[in-house]
Motif scaffolding. Structure first.
Motif, PDB file in Angstrom:
ATOM      1  N   TYR A  79       0.820  -1.108  -0.104  1.00 20.70           N
ATOM      2  CA  TYR A  79       0.018   0.109  -0.032  1.00 20.70           C
ATOM      3  C   TYR A  79       0.891   1.272  -0.081  1.00 20.70           C
ATOM      4  O   TYR A  79       0.350   2.176  -0.520  1.00 20.70           O
ATOM      5  CB  TYR A  79      -0.873  -0.109   1.378  1.00 20.70           C
ATOM      6  N   ARG A  80       1.952   1.215   0.656  1.00 16.46           N
ATOM      7  CA  ARG A  80       2.872   2.385   0.707  1.00 16.46           C
ATOM      8  C   ARG A  80       3.468   2.351  -0.708  1.00 16.46           C
ATOM      9  O   ARG A  80       3.653   3.595  -1.361  1.00 16.46           O
ATOM     10  CB  ARG A  80       3.996   2.147   1.606  1.00 16.46           C
ATOM     11  N   LYS A  81       3.761   1.533  -1.471  1.00 12.93           N
ATOM     12  CA  LYS A  81       4.241   1.666  -2.812  1.00 12.93           C
ATOM     13  C   LYS A  81       3.215   2.180  -3.739  1.00 12.93           C
ATOM     14  O   LYS A  81       3.307   3.069  -4.537  1.00 12.93           O
ATOM     15  CB  LYS A  81       4.634   0.072  -3.338  1.00 12.93           C
ATOM     16  N   PRO A  85       4.668   6.959   1.480  1.00 10.38           N
ATOM     17  CA  PRO A  85       5.253   6.173   2.651  1.00 10.38           C
ATOM     18  C   PRO A  85       4.567   6.654   4.021  1.00 10.38           C
ATOM     19  O   PRO A  85       4.868   6.014   5.019  1.00 10.38           O
ATOM     20  CB  PRO A  85       6.574   6.819   2.799  1.00 10.38           C
ATOM     21  N   GLU A  86       3.565   7.511   4.022  1.00  7.67           N
ATOM     22  CA  GLU A  86       2.886   8.051   5.308  1.00  7.67           C
ATOM     23  C   GLU A  86       1.690   7.103   5.564  1.00  7.67           C
ATOM     24  O   GLU A  86       1.171   7.077   6.662  1.00  7.67           O
ATOM     25  CB  GLU A  86       2.288   9.343   5.069  1.00  7.67           C
ATOM     26  N   VAL A  87       1.411   5.920   4.710  1.00  4.60           N
ATOM     27  CA  VAL A  87       0.256   5.187   5.229  1.00  4.60           C
ATOM     28  C   VAL A  87       0.721   4.069   6.399  1.00  4.60           C
ATOM     29  O   VAL A  87       1.864   3.697   6.393  1.00  4.60           O
ATOM     30  CB  VAL A  87       0.108   4.072   3.819  1.00  4.60           C
ATOM     31  N   THR A  88      -0.148   3.959   7.149  1.00  2.00           N
ATOM     32  CA  THR A  88      -0.109   3.213   8.423  1.00  2.00           C
ATOM     33  C   THR A  88      -0.888   1.968   8.229  1.00  2.00           C
ATOM     34  O   THR A  88      -1.750   1.714   7.257  1.00  2.00           O
ATOM     35  CB  THR A  88      -0.378   4.016   9.415  1.00  2.00           C
ATOM     36  N   PHE A 126      -8.147   7.132  -1.955  1.00  2.00           N
ATOM     37  CA  PHE A 126      -7.476   6.272  -0.746  1.00  2.00           C
ATOM     38  C   PHE A 126      -7.858   7.149   0.610  1.00  2.00           C
ATOM     39  O   PHE A 126      -8.480   6.488   1.594  1.00  2.00           O
ATOM     40  CB  PHE A 126      -6.108   5.823  -0.676  1.00  2.00           C
ATOM     41  N   PRO A 127      -7.331   8.329   0.785  1.00  2.00           N
ATOM     42  CA  PRO A 127      -7.708   9.041   1.929  1.00  2.00           C
ATOM     43  C   PRO A 127      -9.077   9.052   2.289  1.00  2.00           C
ATOM     44  O   PRO A 127      -9.598   9.142   3.540  1.00  2.00           O
ATOM     45  CB  PRO A 127      -7.089  10.243   1.767  1.00  2.00           C
ATOM     46  N   ALA A 128      -9.918   9.301   1.304  1.00  2.00           N
ATOM     47  CA  ALA A 128     -11.514   9.574   1.484  1.00  2.00           C
ATOM     48  C   ALA A 128     -12.062   8.218   2.183  1.00  2.00           C
ATOM     49  O   ALA A 128     -12.909   8.251   3.265  1.00  2.00           O
ATOM     50  CB  ALA A 128     -12.131   9.915   0.300  1.00  2.00           C
ATOM     51  N   PHE A 129     -11.656   7.036   1.720  1.00  2.00           N
ATOM     52  CA  PHE A 129     -12.051   5.746   2.306  1.00  2.00           C
ATOM     53  C   PHE A 129     -11.377   5.637   3.738  1.00  2.00           C
ATOM     54  O   PHE A 129     -12.342   5.123   4.605  1.00  2.00           O
ATOM     55  CB  PHE A 129     -11.931   4.639   1.387  1.00  2.00           C
TER      56      PHE A 129
END
Length: 269
Positions: A79-81, A85-88, A126-129
């Protein structure tokens, strides 16, 4: 998943493949009934699992944290790819919960959801979901603590009456088949001004409001004679009537969050 009362966990329940109820999902922080909301089958996906530590000679003796993250390092790297890189790992978990509530998702994968586990595609926004999933999770886990919707209560009969008698429920029902805005709570109390919009939030084949009406009634098991009385579930005499108001709030806010989701635009593989 829940090794002791001290070990906290949470996760979402899904209607199982082959269930006779429509696909639904709900976040909980306690052990769920896998026949939740009348489903014939279901599955639970927890945020964490816990390794069993039996004694000092066990494989995991000396491990400070027996909790295992159910979002794998491989999934995080993937998912970071895609998203940065900020995805947790929490982001991924809440993303899934948000996506599972998307009307576009449920419509597009309706046939698959009846026979197999959900497939989770990657989408453009992605951020909205993620944000929607976080809001829904907090709302659904905390349904007993939200502010009750301001329903109008009408009380008839002699007053004053002890509250535990006034708000004792036997079996709630709608005022009529054509009017779901008013619920006859008991022989003396009626609640009204329930927005029709609240019934758009469905858990399986019924709205959340209708599940409260169905489950919070006094029933006697024919075989054992045991009485299941929801009035005994809390020392607060207003617990059930306030819970009804809270579920209206949860339903309306859930509908607002879901309807604000962006279109599901799946990224190319």
């Amino acid at each position: 998943m829940f090794p002791s009362p001290e070990e906290k966990n949470f996760g979402f329940y899904l209607t199982g493949a082959g269930s006779d109820n429509p696909f639904s999902s709900f976040m909980v922080d306690q052990i769920p009934d896998l026949a939740f909301w009348g489903s014939s089958t279901g599955q639970f996906f927890s945020r964490y699992t816990y390794r069993e530590i039996e004694d000092d000679n066990s494989l995991f003796s000396g491990v400070e944290d027996p909790r295992v993250d159910n979002i794998t390092d491989a999934a995080l790297a993937d998912y970071r790819k895609t998203y940065g890189p900020e995805v947790t790992k929490d982001d991924i978990f809440y993303y899934v919960y948000g996506l599972l509530h998307s009307p576009d998702y449920r419509n597009q994968f309706a046939a698959d959801l009846k026979r197999s586990l959900p497939r989770i595609p990657k989408v453009t926004d992605f951020p909205a979901f993620v944000e929607a999933g976080r809001k829904l999770a907090k709302l659904h886990i905390g349904y007993e603590s939200v502010q009750p919707y301001p329903l109008e209560e009408k009380v008839t009969g002699p007053t004053p009456t002890p509250l535990d008698e006034l708000y004792r429920v036997q079996k709630m029902k709608f005022k009529s088949r054509d009017d779901r805005s008013t619920i006859v709570y008991n022989s003396r109390v009626t609640v009204s001004e329930i927005p029709e919009r609240a019934y758009r939030y469905q858990l399986g084949a019924r709205s959340a409001v209708e599940w409260i009406i169905d489950r919070y009634q006094v029933k006697t098991d024919k075989a054992s004679g045991i009485v299941n009385d929801p009035n005994d579930w809390s020392e607060d005499p207003r617990y059930i009537i306030d819970l009804l108001g809270r579920i209206v709030t949860v339903s309306l806010e859930t509908v607002d969050i879901v309807e604000a989701l962006p279109p599901m635009e799946i990224l190319d593989a």
